[in-house]
Motif scaffolding. Structure first.
Motif, PDB file in Angstrom:
ATOM      1  N   ASP A 170     -67.517  41.325  -8.086  1.00 30.24           N
ATOM      2  CA  ASP A 170     -67.048  42.080  -6.921  1.00 30.24           C
ATOM      3  C   ASP A 170     -65.710  42.784  -7.152  1.00 30.24           C
ATOM      4  O   ASP A 170     -65.370  43.701  -6.414  1.00 30.24           O
ATOM      5  CB  ASP A 170     -66.931  41.168  -5.699  1.00 30.24           C
ATOM      6  CG  ASP A 170     -68.294  40.722  -5.194  1.00 30.24           C
ATOM      7  OD1 ASP A 170     -69.298  41.388  -5.525  1.00 30.24           O
ATOM      8  OD2 ASP A 170     -68.354  39.704  -4.470  1.00 30.24           O
ATOM      9  N   ASP A 185     -65.734  46.431  -7.215  1.00 30.26           N
ATOM     10  CA  ASP A 185     -65.793  47.153  -5.939  1.00 30.26           C
ATOM     11  C   ASP A 185     -64.453  47.147  -5.208  1.00 30.26           C
ATOM     12  O   ASP A 185     -64.127  48.079  -4.497  1.00 30.26           O
ATOM     13  CB  ASP A 185     -66.847  46.530  -5.015  1.00 30.26           C
ATOM     14  CG  ASP A 185     -68.245  46.618  -5.589  1.00 30.26           C
ATOM     15  OD1 ASP A 185     -68.570  47.641  -6.233  1.00 30.26           O
ATOM     16  OD2 ASP A 185     -69.020  45.658  -5.409  1.00 30.26           O
ATOM     17  N   LYS A 208     -71.190  50.694 -11.745  1.00 33.87           N
ATOM     18  CA  LYS A 208     -70.049  50.047 -11.083  1.00 33.87           C
ATOM     19  C   LYS A 208     -68.732  50.414 -11.774  1.00 33.87           C
ATOM     20  O   LYS A 208     -67.719  50.630 -11.120  1.00 33.87           O
ATOM     21  CB  LYS A 208     -70.229  48.527 -11.063  1.00 33.87           C
ATOM     22  CG  LYS A 208     -71.282  48.068 -10.087  1.00 33.87           C
ATOM     23  CD  LYS A 208     -71.303  46.569  -9.979  1.00 33.87           C
ATOM     24  CE  LYS A 208     -70.988  46.264  -8.550  1.00 33.87           C
ATOM     25  NZ  LYS A 208     -70.780  44.901  -8.207  1.00 33.87           N
TER      26      LYS A 208
END
Length: 183
Positions: free
Chosen positions: A48, A51, A79
């Protein structure tokens, strides 16, 4: 200040110079000697953070990454391309080759102290050394490859005082070991 994580490939003898061979050193490319499963995908377990965090790169690492990641479309590359990137450089002016990149403004240590998001530093030994000297690194995620390179720069240079870390996790991706050390 956010959490500062340094990630990197390290040889068994502590060398971080030219793991991918792009620097053209005689021993360069040593990270690729141990199979694709060792170096592919989210090898540093960023998850994560890709992000929500910021990837902090020096000029040379940014230039290498800007040639590798933008044309790729797999999940990890997508990503990586979407991740916010801040580049510590006094010479770069055009960052359009790598999406979501911007130049760092001001001094490196001031930027790091003012950033509230988690900062991930990959490669960029000159950036890492400044952060180490200012005692701003909270965590190391080091992928140790079973290669003895013999010569080159080390992750940890001379220091006036010891730094004591705690091993948080240890995994074995392929032939390597990924150790996470925290303060």
């Amino acid at each position: 200040m956010g959490h500062v994580i340094v990630t990197g490939f390290v040889s068994l003898d502590g060398i971080v110079t030219d793991p991918d061979g792009s620097g053209g050193t005689p021993a360069g490319g040593w990270m690729f000697q141990h199979g694709a499963e060792t170096v592919s995908g989210d090898k540093f377990r960023m998850g994560d953070l890709m992000d929500t965090g910021v990837l902090l790169l020096g000029r040379t690492s940014w230039e290498i990454f800007s040639k590798i990641w933008p044309p790729r479309t797999d999940e990890f590359s997508t990503k990586m391309n979407k991740m916010t990137k801040v580049v510590a450089s006094h010479t770069l002016t055009d960052l359009s080759a790598f999406p979501n990149s911007r130049l760092m403004e001001g001094e490196l240590t001031d930027y790091v102290r003012s950033e509230s998001r988690t900062i991930v530093v990959t490669g960029s030994l000159s950036v890492i050394r400044v952060l180490q000297a200012a005692d701003l690194v909270d965590e190391y995620r080091l992928m140790t490859m079973p290669s003895i390179v013999g010569a080159g720069e080390r992750m940890f240079g001379p220091s006036e005082k010891p730094v004591h870390l705690r091993l948080e996790s240890l995994t074995q991706p392929g032939d390597a070991s990924l150790a996470t050390y925290v303060r």
